[in-house]
Write an enzyme that holds these catalytic residues in place. Structure first.
Site, PDB file in Angstrom:
ATOM      1  N   ASP A 146       0.831  -1.208   0.000  1.00  0.00           N
ATOM      2  CA  ASP A 146       0.000   0.000   0.000  1.00  0.00           C
ATOM      3  C   ASP A 146       0.861   1.251   0.000  1.00  0.00           C
ATOM      4  O   ASP A 146       2.087   1.187   0.114  1.00  0.00           O
ATOM      5  CB  ASP A 146      -0.936   0.015   1.215  1.00  0.00           C
ATOM      6  CG  ASP A 146      -0.187   0.191   2.524  1.00  0.00           C
ATOM      7  OD1 ASP A 146       1.032  -0.101   2.565  1.00  0.00           O
ATOM      8  OD2 ASP A 146      -0.804   0.599   3.513  1.00  0.00           O
ATOM      9  N   GLN A 189      -6.867   2.587   4.507  1.00  0.00           N
ATOM     10  CA  GLN A 189      -6.249   3.912   4.538  1.00  0.00           C
ATOM     11  C   GLN A 189      -7.363   4.955   4.627  1.00  0.00           C
ATOM     12  O   GLN A 189      -8.511   4.607   4.922  1.00  0.00           O
ATOM     13  CB  GLN A 189      -5.367   4.115   3.296  1.00  0.00           C
ATOM     14  CG  GLN A 189      -4.097   3.249   3.283  1.00  0.00           C
ATOM     15  CD  GLN A 189      -3.068   3.675   4.326  1.00  0.00           C
ATOM     16  OE1 GLN A 189      -3.184   4.731   4.965  1.00  0.00           O
ATOM     17  NE2 GLN A 189      -2.053   2.830   4.531  1.00  0.00           N
ATOM     18  N   CYS A 306      11.252 -10.103  35.042  1.00  0.00           N
ATOM     19  CA  CYS A 306      12.228 -10.235  33.953  1.00  0.00           C
ATOM     20  C   CYS A 306      13.636 -10.351  34.535  1.00  0.00           C
ATOM     21  O   CYS A 306      13.867 -10.014  35.694  1.00  0.00           O
ATOM     22  CB  CYS A 306      12.135  -9.045  33.002  1.00  0.00           C
ATOM     23  SG  CYS A 306      13.111  -7.619  33.516  1.00  0.00           S
ATOM     24  N   CYS A 309      15.122  -7.140  36.185  1.00  0.00           N
ATOM     25  CA  CYS A 309      14.560  -6.791  37.493  1.00  0.00           C
ATOM     26  C   CYS A 309      14.848  -7.860  38.545  1.00  0.00           C
ATOM     27  O   CYS A 309      14.944  -7.559  39.730  1.00  0.00           O
ATOM     28  CB  CYS A 309      13.056  -6.560  37.372  1.00  0.00           C
ATOM     29  SG  CYS A 309      12.655  -5.073  36.424  1.00  0.00           S
ATOM     30  N   HIS A 335      13.664  -6.282  29.460  1.00  0.00           N
ATOM     31  CA  HIS A 335      12.662  -5.749  30.392  1.00  0.00           C
ATOM     32  C   HIS A 335      11.501  -5.106  29.641  1.00  0.00           C
ATOM     33  O   HIS A 335      10.331  -5.355  29.946  1.00  0.00           O
ATOM     34  CB  HIS A 335      13.271  -4.722  31.350  1.00  0.00           C
ATOM     35  CG  HIS A 335      12.202  -3.981  32.090  1.00  0.00           C
ATOM     36  ND1 HIS A 335      11.618  -4.460  33.237  1.00  0.00           N
ATOM     37  CD2 HIS A 335      11.533  -2.834  31.790  1.00  0.00           C
ATOM     38  CE1 HIS A 335      10.658  -3.643  33.619  1.00  0.00           C
ATOM     39  NE2 HIS A 335      10.587  -2.641  32.761  1.00  0.00           N
TER      40      HIS A 335
END
Lengths: 375, 375
Positions: A146, A189, A306, A309, A335
């Site tokens: 597009d 669009q 994570c 952390c 993270h």
């Protein structure tokens, strides 16, 4: 072989949760797709991307066609094998990046010619060539080729561009053919004009696609105008197919889009920000380069599971960022992607349980609290 | 609490294998120590470093004292916690990097003053301050503060420098004190002069250390002269303590050093090379940026079990190197560290089984074969 299908499992207001089934695995929606531009999510091993909870990646046709080329990836067994990612991959059509990155563009009814931003070589993209490239890559979800005009633009320009994209959508559909297990998505669009959005959606529905994207947003119009458009645009699309908002976004963009009926999104933000020291947490954005973190023994977010952390202090993350060590981008990207996926899981659960409004309220309140106080 | 101890388990010719026991775990010797200069082995998660088989890391006192500072690391719980590495850490004394990196150095009997290469700030290192910094870092194996003259140098200069280092070794020993579970290693100097090496070893033995390093080699003298020195220098050291060759080296340097009675080594080579596309394999060095790999579906080394070799083609590794993607350094560093650790394991096994000469022969023959032919 599993066919490509979408199951809408629950709604809460306009928010939807469901599952897209593909031969390469399920995609839980609403879904956030990390971006793996050049056959890698920057700073991440693919198994780490999967560990964050991502069900699907986005690959960029424009970058891959230039380097290492679609033909080479095909010879090597396809993009999944090449980059060691066996879950679904969605590829964009290349059109957007041609407009934003390539040099000396020339747009005609047939397609677009341009020069590579890497080595200046000449290339052509047409709906037919974009379909061919995405097939060579082995993409599970292929996007129509597009054209996306930069905003602001006058309505005539937007209408003309949208109608060209609809003719290209038909050519994309024709070129894609019948490929069981693979999906082709149309792209709506029409800028910020409701009547053009409706006209575009109608044209796409008449052609018929496996999913529908809302294109031409998140291109500089701002969140308010984007949300105004999302207040009506998804409603023009079939309810029984996934709806994909391209290139979005910040956490509050994502929550607002899901609230308005969007099922899929992608954005470079979590990975790009991870490399520049910008961290997304429940309490908003943390800039790890700030000197306030230099002696701070606390994790970025004590509730986050994570690796960044779980295993490191803010002081360490500050140190390795300041020292320009690669582990800084590795940990902060991990993270950020973990946070984005946790956000999606939270929304999926909330929609399933009919408490999305409450989720949204808590999300905004927690963000508004801001980062924890310095020690 | 486990004390620091060394057990020599087997010898084969001059080659030795054994175990250094520490409260943080065993170090199997001969051991290769990856370098984690600024509290990270560049491009690697610490759990990945452990997965390659590394029992111990090296940290650089010079870099860490400047940023984030030893006092800050101490406040944050020590270097192990800071960088999420719970196995042993050896720290160098800072002396070598002061000479190679810092500006405006001034050397006196007391120590050395210098300006930081990061921000130009003034600092002083003495034997006493080096011991203090290494204690603040929480180092398991502390190195004496020494001076290492650049080679070539005349014999008087080398003798004078060595004797200064021996006086500093005594001051290091006095300042280190009694720290159960932690070790202090002396460093032999004396350049390429056998009589000076013997004098240095004798001085260190009289002071008494938990281990002994051969310093002042791998500083530009070349492999032949280094091996000449290693033909006699380790023999001046006690048999019942580990012997550490600092800053070595290439795979053939390592094998030659082990053949001459060395137990421990460290080098930035596998990690630095990983970031510049230079790969170490059984068949010698592979430069992944070479165009011959662009279409090659084969792994770097089909016999290697590292993630780079298990999951990716040479074509992919070539692509991500050319595209300057972080995963290139991540995968190639992992491979190189894996290869170095596999080499050490191979030598440990060969020494235990009395077939080290055969191991050496096969090592050199396999390397001489060179890389696999292009497709």
């Amino acid at each position: 072989m599993t066919k490509f299908s979408y199951s809408l499992n629950a709604t809460d207001g306009k928010a939807r949760t469901g599952v897209i089934s593909t031969p390469r695995g399920d995609i839980r929606t609403p879904a956030f797709m990390p971006v793996g531009t050049a056959a890698t999510v920057k700073a991440m091993m693919p198994e780490s991307v999967a560990a964050t909870g991502a069900d699907i990646l986005l690959g960029n046709t424009y970058h891959l066609m230039l380097r290492p080329t679609a033909e080479r990836i095909d010879r090597l067994g396809g993009l999944h094998k090449f980059m060691n990612w066996d879950k679904p991959i969605l590829t964009d059509s290349g059109g957007f990046q041609v407009m934003s990155l390539a040099g000396l563009r020339k747009l005609t009814e047939k397609g677009v010619t341009f020069k590579s931003h890497i080595d200046g070589s000449s290339h052509e993209l047409t709906p037919e060539r974009s379909m061919e490239i995405q097939q060579l890559l082995g993409s599970d979800i292929v996007m129509c080729f597009d054209e996306c005009p930069a905003l602001p633009a006058d309505k005539d320009r937007i209408a003309e561009s949208m109608r060209l994209s609809m003719r290209w959508a038909q050519r994309s559909r024709d070129a894609f053919g019948d490929r069981p297990g693979h999906a082709l998505f149309g792209i709506m669009q029409g800028g910020l004009e409701a009547d053009l959005r409706e006209e575009s959606a109608q044209a796409l529905r008449e052609i018929g696609f496996d999913g529908y994207a809302v294109g031409g947003l998140a291109v500089g119009e701002g969140q308010e105008k984007m949300f105004d458009c999302l207040d009506y645009a998804p409603g023009f699309l079939p309810e029984d197919k996934p709806r994909y908002l391209m290139g979005v976004g910040k956490p509050d963009d994502i929550v607002g889009a899901v609230a308005r009926g969007i099922d899929m999104m992608d954005c470079v933000l979590p990975s790009r920000s991870g490399r520049t020291g910008q961290v997304f947490t429940r309490n908003g954005v943390v800039n790890i380069k700030n000197a306030r973190h230099a002696d701070d023994p606390r994790p970025l977010d004590e509730a986050c599971t994570c690796p960044a952390c779980s295993n490191y202090s803010r002081a360490y993350l500050h140190h390795v960022f300041r020292s320009q060590e690669m582990i800084s981008g590795m940990l902060l990207t991990w993270h950020n992607l973990h946070y984005f996926q946790e956000l999606m899981q939270g929304m999926r659960d909330a929609i399933s349980e009919g408490r999305f409004a409450e989720f949204e309220k808590t999300f905004h309140e927690t963000r508004a609290q801001g980062d924890i106080e310095p020690l």
